[in-house]
Scaffold this motif. Structure first.
Motif, PDB file in Angstrom:
ATOM      1  N   UNK A 133     -79.705 -45.930  30.912  1.00 48.74           N
ATOM      2  CA  UNK A 133     -80.892 -45.127  31.234  1.00 48.74           C
ATOM      3  C   UNK A 133     -81.697 -44.748  30.003  1.00 48.74           C
ATOM      4  N   UNK A 134     -81.013 -44.549  28.875  1.00 42.90           N
ATOM      5  CA  UNK A 134     -81.723 -44.062  27.694  1.00 42.90           C
ATOM      6  C   UNK A 134     -82.134 -45.179  26.751  1.00 42.90           C
ATOM      7  N   UNK A 148     -73.943 -45.248  32.807  1.00 40.11           N
ATOM      8  CA  UNK A 148     -75.166 -44.580  33.261  1.00 40.11           C
ATOM      9  C   UNK A 148     -76.083 -44.158  32.113  1.00 40.11           C
ATOM     10  N   UNK A 149     -75.540 -43.434  31.129  1.00 41.34           N
ATOM     11  CA  UNK A 149     -76.420 -42.861  30.101  1.00 41.34           C
ATOM     12  C   UNK A 149     -77.002 -43.935  29.177  1.00 41.34           C
ATOM     13  N   UNK A 183     -87.981 -49.416  29.753  1.00 41.40           N
ATOM     14  CA  UNK A 183     -89.347 -48.868  29.705  1.00 41.40           C
ATOM     15  C   UNK A 183     -89.455 -47.806  28.618  1.00 41.40           C
ATOM     16  N   UNK A 184     -88.432 -46.934  28.531  1.00 39.83           N
ATOM     17  CA  UNK A 184     -88.456 -45.895  27.491  1.00 39.83           C
ATOM     18  C   UNK A 184     -88.494 -46.512  26.105  1.00 39.83           C
ATOM     19  N   UNK A 203     -69.270 -42.396  32.389  1.00 36.83           N
ATOM     20  CA  UNK A 203     -70.668 -42.012  32.627  1.00 36.83           C
ATOM     21  C   UNK A 203     -71.553 -42.496  31.481  1.00 36.83           C
ATOM     22  N   UNK A 241     -77.641 -50.385  39.360  1.00 37.76           N
ATOM     23  CA  UNK A 241     -78.167 -49.094  39.821  1.00 37.76           C
ATOM     24  C   UNK A 241     -79.668 -48.949  39.530  1.00 37.76           C
ATOM     25  N   UNK A 242     -80.258 -49.969  38.947  1.00 37.47           N
ATOM     26  CA  UNK A 242     -81.677 -49.962  38.560  1.00 37.47           C
ATOM     27  C   UNK A 242     -81.961 -48.892  37.507  1.00 37.47           C
ATOM     28  N   UNK A 243     -80.970 -48.604  36.675  1.00 30.67           N
ATOM     29  CA  UNK A 243     -81.178 -47.623  35.610  1.00 30.67           C
ATOM     30  C   UNK A 243     -81.583 -48.291  34.307  1.00 30.67           C
ATOM     31  N   UNK A 281     -91.605 -42.825  31.300  1.00 29.37           N
ATOM     32  CA  UNK A 281     -90.993 -43.684  32.320  1.00 29.37           C
ATOM     33  C   UNK A 281     -91.530 -43.327  33.701  1.00 29.37           C
ATOM     34  N   UNK A 317     -83.685 -50.560  33.806  1.00 24.68           N
ATOM     35  CA  UNK A 317     -85.137 -50.657  33.751  1.00 24.68           C
ATOM     36  C   UNK A 317     -85.736 -49.414  33.089  1.00 24.68           C
ATOM     37  N   UNK A 318     -85.158 -48.236  33.426  1.00 23.27           N
ATOM     38  CA  UNK A 318     -85.639 -46.988  32.830  1.00 23.27           C
ATOM     39  C   UNK A 318     -85.463 -47.013  31.312  1.00 23.27           C
ATOM     40  N   UNK A 327     -80.422 -39.495  38.257  1.00 27.64           N
ATOM     41  CA  UNK A 327     -80.019 -39.420  36.850  1.00 27.64           C
ATOM     42  C   UNK A 327     -80.851 -38.363  36.114  1.00 27.64           C
TER      43      UNK A 327
END
Lengths: 224, 220
Positions: B40-41, B36-37, B61-62, B32, B53-55, A29, B57-58, A43
């Motif tokens: 993000x994951x 969030x998690x 991509x992952x 959370x 929060x633009x998380x 990433x 996208x992460x 994060x």
């Protein structure tokens, strides 16, 4: 021997054969993005702390015999100041320290703190080393460890400083989350009558884990 | 255990305090995890907080990188474990065909070296998150001039080559608008560019090449 090298070559080619060799996960990433991404980096910083068992072990050692909130605040702040300093300097100046050696020292910090908790220094040397100073100094080493991990991530130059600061804020948030979990567990444990009996064993176990970390990282240093 | 004062029972948290703290911790953890998690994951974002929060996208991509790595592994499997590879023509013994391929390759390579240079221009349009790869078929030491542009936008790129079990990455870059230079093949095989559009709008990449290569092809 020949067979071994063939097998090795095959294993290596499997790893390399991936077209345009994409890294996966957090590293993948980070290698895909440029510019400022504050919350994602926060994060990642928090995740690093909460999932970093070596930091958690040291933190457990530090707060093991602290139960007043203001004491906890002092030690945790000293640790935070220590690791923030070397983390940001290390990444900014690209200090290329062996992550194995740094992680071995982090293992040593766990052993040191466990012995400190056991009262070993007073028993052996009749002298109590400054616990606050030790926390700060080991904080420096933990920060160097963080820096080597971040350098491996290969963050884009564009937006590096804001992203690093965000990562650092995340590390502190992660540390507070981890600390909250540790303190709740310690709270239940301290209330039991057997706490003082098991405290000794727990610190011996912590020391064992520290020694394992040292051996694991030093072996990596010589093998890898 | 000399460096600690023994707390009195009254100084320790009460049972009620501890239970309250535990309940707070469980609620905070659930929040959370969901907000969030998971974004993000895994790119899973039931509340929309991750997007905000633009998380997310992460996580996307992952997930995408993991899928592509998995596809690469599947694609590479026949080369690594020939026994499981579907034989292209069962009549011919596998090893013999490999050897024949080699001989043909050497022969063709010999001709390729003698051939004239060529020049081409190609364009590909990439949707956000999409990647494309264009490669030149080159022999070892052959050179090709190239210039590509993202036409006012920026892309991530990896200039690389593969062939005969070898892999090389010549240059990588992130958020780059254009690039030009000379590509010199480090070994016989396909050498070229992988681009990925990580902006949120479509990007057209235009590639101009001229030099000693026998073929230009879009790989993906």
């Amino acid at each position: 021997m020949a067979i071994l090298s063939v097998v090795l070559a095959m294993l290596l080619s499997t790893g390399l054969a991936a077209a345009h060799a994409v890294a996966e996960g957090d590293k993948g990433y980070i290698q895909e993005i440029t510019g400022i991404h504050l919350i994602p980096f926060m994060y990642l910083g928090a995740k690093h702390m909460v999932t970093g068992y070596d930091h958690l072990l040291f933190l457990l050692g530090v707060v093991f015999f602290l139960y007043r909130l203001q004491h906890i605040a002092i030690y945790v702040s000293l640790f935070a100041i220590g690791h923030s300093t070397t983390m940001i300097l290390g990444v900014w100046f690209g200090w290329n320290v062996s992550s194995y050696l740094i992680d071995a020292i982090i293992g040593l910090s766990v052993v040191y703190k466990a012995l400190d908790n056991l009262g070993a220094y007073q028993r052996w040397f009749g002298y109590q080393p400054n616990t606050k100073l030790a926390t700060l100094i080991f904080g420096f080493f933990h920060g160097l460890g963080l820096a080597t991990k971040i350098l491996e991530y290969d963050i884009a130059q564009e937006g590096l400083l804001p992203n690093l600061l965000a990562f650092n804020v995340g590390v502190e948030i992660g540390q507070l989350i981890a600390l909250a979990m540790i303190l709740i567990m310690m709270g239940y444990w301290r209330r039991t009558d057997s706490f003082w009996k098991h405290a000794y064993t727990a610190n011996v176990l912590m020391m064992t884990a520290g020694f394992v970390l040292i051996g694991y990282q030093l072996t990596g240093y010589f093998v890898a | 255990m000399y460096n600690s004062d023994t707390p009195t029972r009254a100084e320790l948290p009460t049972s009620a305090q501890l239970l309250k703290s535990t309940a707070v911790a469980i609620f905070a953890a659930a929040a959370i995890l969901v907000a969030i998690v998971l974004p993000s994951e895994y790119g899973i974002d039931p509340t929309g907080a991750g997007r905000l929060l633009r998380l997310t996208e992460m996580g996307e991509i992952k997930t995408q990188l993991a899928e592509e790595a998995e596809q690469d592994r599947i694609r590479d499997q026949p080369n690594v474990v020939p026994a499981f590879a579907p034989a292209p023509s069962p009549a011919k013994p596998l090893q013999g065909s490999g050897l024949l391929d080699r001989i043909y390759a050497e022969f063709l390579v010999g001709r390729a070296q003698a051939q004239e240079t060529r020049s081409d221009e190609m364009s590909v349009t990439l949707a956000p998150g999409e990647g494309a790869e264009i490669k030149l078929v080159m022999v070892k030491g052959a050179q090709a001039n190239f210039a590509w542009t993202a036409n006012g936008a920026a892309v991530n790129f990896d200039t690389h080559g593969d062939g005969g079990g070898e892999n090389i990455s010549y240059e990588k870059g992130r958020g780059v608008a254009d690039d030009e230079g000379v590509l010199e093949a480090a070994f016989d095989g396909n050498h070229g560019w992988f681009w990925r559009n990580r902006t949120d709008a479509p990007v057209t990449v235009t590639l101009k090449t001229n030099g000693a290569y026998s073929e230009i092809k879009r790989m993906m």
